[in-house]
Design a protein around this motif. Structure first.
Motif, PDB file in Angstrom:
ATOM      1  N   TYR A 172       6.189  14.230  21.590  1.00 30.41           N
ATOM      2  CA  TYR A 172       5.815  14.200  23.008  1.00 30.41           C
ATOM      3  C   TYR A 172       4.332  14.515  23.115  1.00 30.41           C
ATOM      4  CZ  TYR A 172       5.152  15.776  27.819  1.00 30.41           C
ATOM      5  OH  TYR A 172       4.674  15.937  29.105  1.00 30.41           O
ATOM      6  N   GLY A 173       3.653  13.751  23.932  1.00 26.46           N
ATOM      7  CA  GLY A 173       2.234  13.994  24.160  1.00 26.46           C
ATOM      8  C   GLY A 173       1.723  13.046  25.229  1.00 26.46           C
ATOM      9  N   MET A 174       0.443  13.150  25.517  1.00 24.08           N
ATOM     10  CA  MET A 174      -0.168  12.310  26.543  1.00 24.08           C
ATOM     11  C   MET A 174      -1.665  12.305  26.321  1.00 24.08           C
ATOM     12  SD  MET A 174       0.287  14.986  29.734  1.00 24.08           S
ATOM     13  CE  MET A 174       1.857  15.632  29.184  1.00 24.08           C
ATOM     14  N   SER A 175      -2.359  11.451  27.038  1.00 19.85           N
ATOM     15  CA  SER A 175      -3.816  11.414  26.920  1.00 19.85           C
ATOM     16  C   SER A 175      -4.415  12.774  27.261  1.00 19.85           C
ATOM     17  CB  SER A 175      -4.390  10.342  27.857  1.00 19.85           C
ATOM     18  OG  SER A 175      -3.871   9.069  27.555  1.00 19.85           O
ATOM     19  N   VAL A 227       6.900   9.211  10.157  1.00 24.14           N
ATOM     20  CA  VAL A 227       6.718   8.131  11.124  1.00 24.14           C
ATOM     21  C   VAL A 227       6.808   8.744  12.516  1.00 24.14           C
ATOM     22  CG1 VAL A 227       7.565   5.921  11.995  1.00 24.14           C
ATOM     23  CG2 VAL A 227       7.734   6.446   9.554  1.00 24.14           C
ATOM     24  N   ILE A 228       5.655   8.917  13.158  1.00 23.08           N
ATOM     25  CA  ILE A 228       5.623   9.490  14.504  1.00 23.08           C
ATOM     26  C   ILE A 228       6.105   8.442  15.495  1.00 23.08           C
ATOM     27  CG2 ILE A 228       4.172  10.478  16.306  1.00 23.08           C
ATOM     28  CD1 ILE A 228       2.292  11.452  14.172  1.00 23.08           C
ATOM     29  N   ILE A 229       7.055   8.819  16.343  1.00 24.44           N
ATOM     30  CA  ILE A 229       7.562   7.950  17.396  1.00 24.44           C
ATOM     31  C   ILE A 229       7.175   8.558  18.741  1.00 24.44           C
ATOM     32  CG2 ILE A 229       9.576   6.856  18.433  1.00 24.44           C
ATOM     33  CD1 ILE A 229       9.040   5.871  15.630  1.00 24.44           C
ATOM     34  N   GLY A 230       6.444   7.800  19.537  1.00 24.31           N
ATOM     35  CA  GLY A 230       6.016   8.305  20.837  1.00 24.31           C
ATOM     36  C   GLY A 230       5.837   7.172  21.817  1.00 24.31           C
ATOM     37  N   GLY A 231       5.356   7.518  23.018  1.00 27.18           N
ATOM     38  CA  GLY A 231       5.064   6.515  24.032  1.00 27.18           C
ATOM     39  C   GLY A 231       6.228   6.200  24.935  1.00 27.18           C
ATOM     40  N   ALA A 232       7.449   6.379  24.483  1.00 23.64           N
ATOM     41  CA  ALA A 232       8.646   6.083  25.265  1.00 23.64           C
ATOM     42  C   ALA A 232       9.822   6.793  24.625  1.00 23.64           C
ATOM     43  CB  ALA A 232       8.893   4.570  25.333  1.00 23.64           C
ATOM     44  N   ALA A 257       0.742  -1.750  26.163  1.00 22.15           N
ATOM     45  CA  ALA A 257       0.515  -1.835  24.721  1.00 22.15           C
ATOM     46  C   ALA A 257       1.028  -0.610  23.978  1.00 22.15           C
ATOM     47  CB  ALA A 257      -0.977  -2.025  24.443  1.00 22.15           C
ATOM     48  N   ALA A 258       1.187   0.505  24.685  1.00 19.27           N
ATOM     49  CA  ALA A 258       1.705   1.718  24.053  1.00 19.27           C
ATOM     50  C   ALA A 258       3.223   1.799  24.127  1.00 19.27           C
ATOM     51  CB  ALA A 258       1.091   2.958  24.707  1.00 19.27           C
ATOM     52  N   GLY A 259       3.870   0.740  24.655  1.00 15.96           N
ATOM     53  CA  GLY A 259       5.318   0.708  24.694  1.00 15.96           C
ATOM     54  C   GLY A 259       5.942   1.328  25.918  1.00 15.96           C
ATOM     55  N   LYS A 260       5.136   1.834  26.852  1.00 11.90           N
ATOM     56  CA  LYS A 260       5.687   2.467  28.042  1.00 11.90           C
ATOM     57  C   LYS A 260       6.099   1.416  29.061  1.00 11.90           C
ATOM     58  CE  LYS A 260       3.038   6.765  27.716  1.00 11.90           C
ATOM     59  NZ  LYS A 260       2.100   7.676  28.409  1.00 11.90           N
ATOM     60  N   LEU A 261       7.226   1.661  29.706  1.00 14.83           N
ATOM     61  CA  LEU A 261       7.671   0.780  30.770  1.00 14.83           C
ATOM     62  C   LEU A 261       6.746   0.891  31.975  1.00 14.83           C
ATOM     63  CD1 LEU A 261      11.515   1.392  30.664  1.00 14.83           C
ATOM     64  CD2 LEU A 261      10.402  -0.826  30.356  1.00 14.83           C
ATOM     65  N   ASN A 262       6.411  -0.241  32.554  1.00 19.78           N
ATOM     66  CA  ASN A 262       5.674  -0.272  33.815  1.00 19.78           C
ATOM     67  C   ASN A 262       6.728  -0.265  34.919  1.00 19.78           C
ATOM     68  OD1 ASN A 262       4.329  -1.068  36.192  1.00 19.78           O
ATOM     69  ND2 ASN A 262       2.752  -2.125  35.009  1.00 19.78           N
ATOM     70  N   HIS A 281       0.833  -1.205   0.000  1.00 19.86           N
ATOM     71  CA  HIS A 281       0.000   0.000   0.000  1.00 19.86           C
ATOM     72  C   HIS A 281       0.869   1.257   0.000  1.00 19.86           C
ATOM     73  CE1 HIS A 281      -3.708  -2.271   0.896  1.00 19.86           C
ATOM     74  NE2 HIS A 281      -2.960  -3.006   1.692  1.00 19.86           N
ATOM     75  N   PRO A 282       0.369   2.345  -0.567  1.00 21.92           N
ATOM     76  CA  PRO A 282       1.133   3.600  -0.582  1.00 21.92           C
ATOM     77  C   PRO A 282       0.983   4.362   0.743  1.00 21.92           C
ATOM     78  CG  PRO A 282      -0.925   3.896  -1.772  1.00 21.92           C
ATOM     79  CD  PRO A 282      -0.881   2.449  -1.371  1.00 21.92           C
ATOM     80  N   VAL A 283       1.496   3.778   1.812  1.00 20.80           N
ATOM     81  CA  VAL A 283       1.375   4.377   3.150  1.00 20.80           C
ATOM     82  C   VAL A 283       2.197   5.658   3.208  1.00 20.80           C
ATOM     83  CG1 VAL A 283       1.840   4.039   5.604  1.00 20.80           C
ATOM     84  CG2 VAL A 283       0.963   2.136   4.219  1.00 20.80           C
ATOM     85  N   THR A 284       1.572   6.733   3.708  1.00 19.19           N
ATOM     86  CA  THR A 284       2.278   8.014   3.835  1.00 19.19           C
ATOM     87  C   THR A 284       2.605   8.361   5.285  1.00 19.19           C
ATOM     88  OG1 THR A 284       0.154   9.209   3.937  1.00 19.19           O
ATOM     89  CG2 THR A 284       1.182   8.942   1.761  1.00 19.19           C
ATOM     90  N   HIS A 285       1.781   7.857   6.233  1.00 17.66           N
ATOM     91  CA  HIS A 285       1.954   8.183   7.647  1.00 17.66           C
ATOM     92  C   HIS A 285       1.877   6.900   8.473  1.00 17.66           C
ATOM     93  CE1 HIS A 285       0.918  12.077   5.958  1.00 17.66           C
ATOM     94  NE2 HIS A 285       1.190  12.675   7.112  1.00 17.66           N
ATOM     95  N   LEU A 286       2.645   6.887   9.558  1.00 21.23           N
ATOM     96  CA  LEU A 286       2.694   5.711  10.420  1.00 21.23           C
ATOM     97  C   LEU A 286       3.030   6.166  11.830  1.00 21.23           C
ATOM     98  CD1 LEU A 286       2.856   2.558  10.779  1.00 21.23           C
ATOM     99  CD2 LEU A 286       5.252   2.731  10.055  1.00 21.23           C
ATOM    100  N   SER A 287       2.370   5.578  12.821  1.00 21.24           N
ATOM    101  CA  SER A 287       2.668   5.860  14.228  1.00 21.24           C
ATOM    102  C   SER A 287       3.216   4.591  14.871  1.00 21.24           C
ATOM    103  CB  SER A 287       1.410   6.314  14.980  1.00 21.24           C
ATOM    104  OG  SER A 287       0.904   7.514  14.456  1.00 21.24           O
ATOM    105  N   LEU A 288       4.339   4.725  15.589  1.00 17.70           N
ATOM    106  CA  LEU A 288       4.973   3.586  16.237  1.00 17.70           C
ATOM    107  C   LEU A 288       5.494   3.987  17.611  1.00 17.70           C
ATOM    108  CD1 LEU A 288       7.244   2.306  13.300  1.00 17.70           C
ATOM    109  CD2 LEU A 288       5.066   1.287  14.013  1.00 17.70           C
ATOM    110  N   VAL A 289       5.648   3.004  18.488  1.00 18.42           N
ATOM    111  CA  VAL A 289       6.444   3.190  19.696  1.00 18.42           C
ATOM    112  C   VAL A 289       7.829   2.626  19.395  1.00 18.42           C
ATOM    113  CG1 VAL A 289       4.413   3.067  21.177  1.00 18.42           C
ATOM    114  CG2 VAL A 289       5.716   0.987  20.734  1.00 18.42           C
TER     115      VAL A 289
END
Length: 432
Positions: free
Chosen positions: A245-248, A219-224, A416-421, A190-198
């Motif tokens: 950087y962001g949060m709920s 490619v947005i990198i967040g969560g950690a 699931a969002a990649g953050k360390l517990n 697919h011609p993917v243009t945007h992607l979000s990952l941890v």
């Protein structure tokens, strides 16, 4: 295909997610909107499908759905059609607080609860739309673009993709979850243009030597925190990485780095999005004022949710701003360790060790020690040589920050969002 009538006069003051989809259906009815494994919906077809889904849910106040991404996507669309607040979850978290919701409430997101009992962040249509417009301005998104959504939709990072694409007239390629082989195949097909990952997801793709397609722009990198070695390898392979950087509480990203901000450095999250302000308190905590800022926590007023009279929220994150106004993240205030009388943040040590050969994943915690206060413990996934790793650390870290113990583990406790517990991490270190 007949499209149900839509008039802004029939909606809440701020458009809902369903309103945005209906707007796009009137302008671009045949444009692809939602791509699933077995079916593709254009905007006209998506409106009809949402109406059908909405007809199956009762007027029951908050529409709570527990499930995977597909169920949560339909739940989000259908609840917004009925002007019901939507609460996506992946597990039973018990009854909600018996409290009235503020007007225009659209979405409830459970915080990770890694250090205590989860709270429910309440976001309104106005906040979610402001966040979508600001994100689409920073990382341009428009008709014809395709966002591959593999983040969990019970987190704000996943839900925000539905809003961004609907606001821009773009399309969503929705995956049930993150699967490295499935993502690799999608990027090829697919011609993917945007992607979000941890970062942990990015690491798996790079370990498989996955190369980005020519269509991929952001490619947005967040969560950690993003390890320097991971950024370097990804950039070398051509991945257009955008640490953020962001949060709920801010309806997802509130700052995002792009090459226009200058060379990337560890911890750099870039400039605030349009309309948002970021400041640093005397205690080093990040303060935020923004039209994206939450209405509050469920059962709490804005004041008891930590938002002051001037509209500022003081976060639990530490950081600093450079002369150009770019934000650097240095870690969580409540993660701070005291070793040998010195304040040490685990992220400082993790960033140092993460780039060492043989370290697949790394986390640092502290255990009580009569001499040091906090005894620094590093938990490592991978086959790195311990002696060489400690020599590497001695050359780059102050003495108080050196790990006093190295533990090998098969995996680290991440959500699931990649953050360390961090609480589970301390328990794991103590059990070893």
């Amino acid at each position: 295909m007949e499209i149900p009538e839509f008039s802004l006069a029939q909606t809440a003051p701020s458009p809902t997610l369903a309103d945005l989809v209906r707007r796009q259906a009137m302008q671009y009815p045949a444009a692809p909107a939602l791509l699933l494994a077995d079916q593709t919906y254009n905007y006209a077809e998506l409106v009809t499908a949402i109406a059908e889904q909405a007809g199956r849910i009762p007027d029951c106040g908050i529409h709570r759905v527990c499930g995977k991404n597909l169920e949560l996507a339909w739940g989000a669309y259908a609840a917004s059609w009925r002007n019901l607040p939507f609460f996506p979850v992946d597990r039973d978290i018990g009854p909600l607080a018996d409290a009235p919701l503020p007007p225009d409430s659209a979405l409830l997101i459970a915080t990770s609860g890694s250090e205590g009992r989860p709270k429910q962040v309440v976001l309104g249509n106005r906040q979610l739309l402001a966040a979508a417009h600001a994100a689409n301005q920073r990382l341009p998104l428009g008709p014809g673009d395709l966002w591959l959504a593999c983040l969990p939709l019970h987190h704000i990072g996943g839900q925000s993709i539905l809003w961004r694409t609907a606001a821009a007239g773009a399309s969503v390629l929705l995956h049930p979850d993150f699967s490295m082989p499935r993502v690799v195949a999608a990027l090829q097909q697919h011609p993917v243009t945007h992607l979000s990952l941890v970062p942990a997801m990015l690491a798996k793709l790079l370990a498989a030597d996955c190369r980005p397609p020519a269509s991929l722009r952001h490619v947005i990198i967040g969560g950690a925190a993003l390890a320097p070695a991971l950024y370097q390898r990804g950039s070398t392979l051509g991945w257009p990485l955008r640490p953020s950087y962001g949060m709920s509480e801010t309806a997802a990203q509130i700052a995002t780095w792009t090459p226009a901000d200058g060379p990337w450095q560890p911890g750099l999250a870039g400039r605030p999005l349009a309309g948002s302000e970021i400041a640093i308190g005397d205690d080093g905590r990040i303060r935020i004022r923004s039209p994206q800022l939450m209405l509050g926590y469920l059962g709490h007023s804005r004041e008891t949710s930590g938002i002051d009279a001037a509209g500022w929220l003081t976060s639990g994150d530490l950081g600093h701003l450079d002369a150009a106004g770019c934000l650097f993240i240095t870690g969580r205030a409540d993660d701070m360790l005291i070793s040998g009388g010195r304040n040490i943040h685990p992220q400082e040590i993790e960033a140092c060790l993460a780039g060492f050969p043989g370290v697949l994943d790394i986390a640092v915690t502290g255990l009580p020690d009569a001499v040091w206060g906090d005894r620094i413990v590093a938990l490592i996934v991978g086959d790195a040589d311990e002696t060489q790793l400690l020599d590497h650390a001695r050359r780059r870290l102050p003495g108080a920050a050196l790990p006093r113990r190295l533990l090998r583990v098969n995996r680290l406790p991440r959500n699931a969002a990649g953050k360390l517990n961090r609480a589970a991490l301390r328990a794991l270190a103590a059990s070893q």
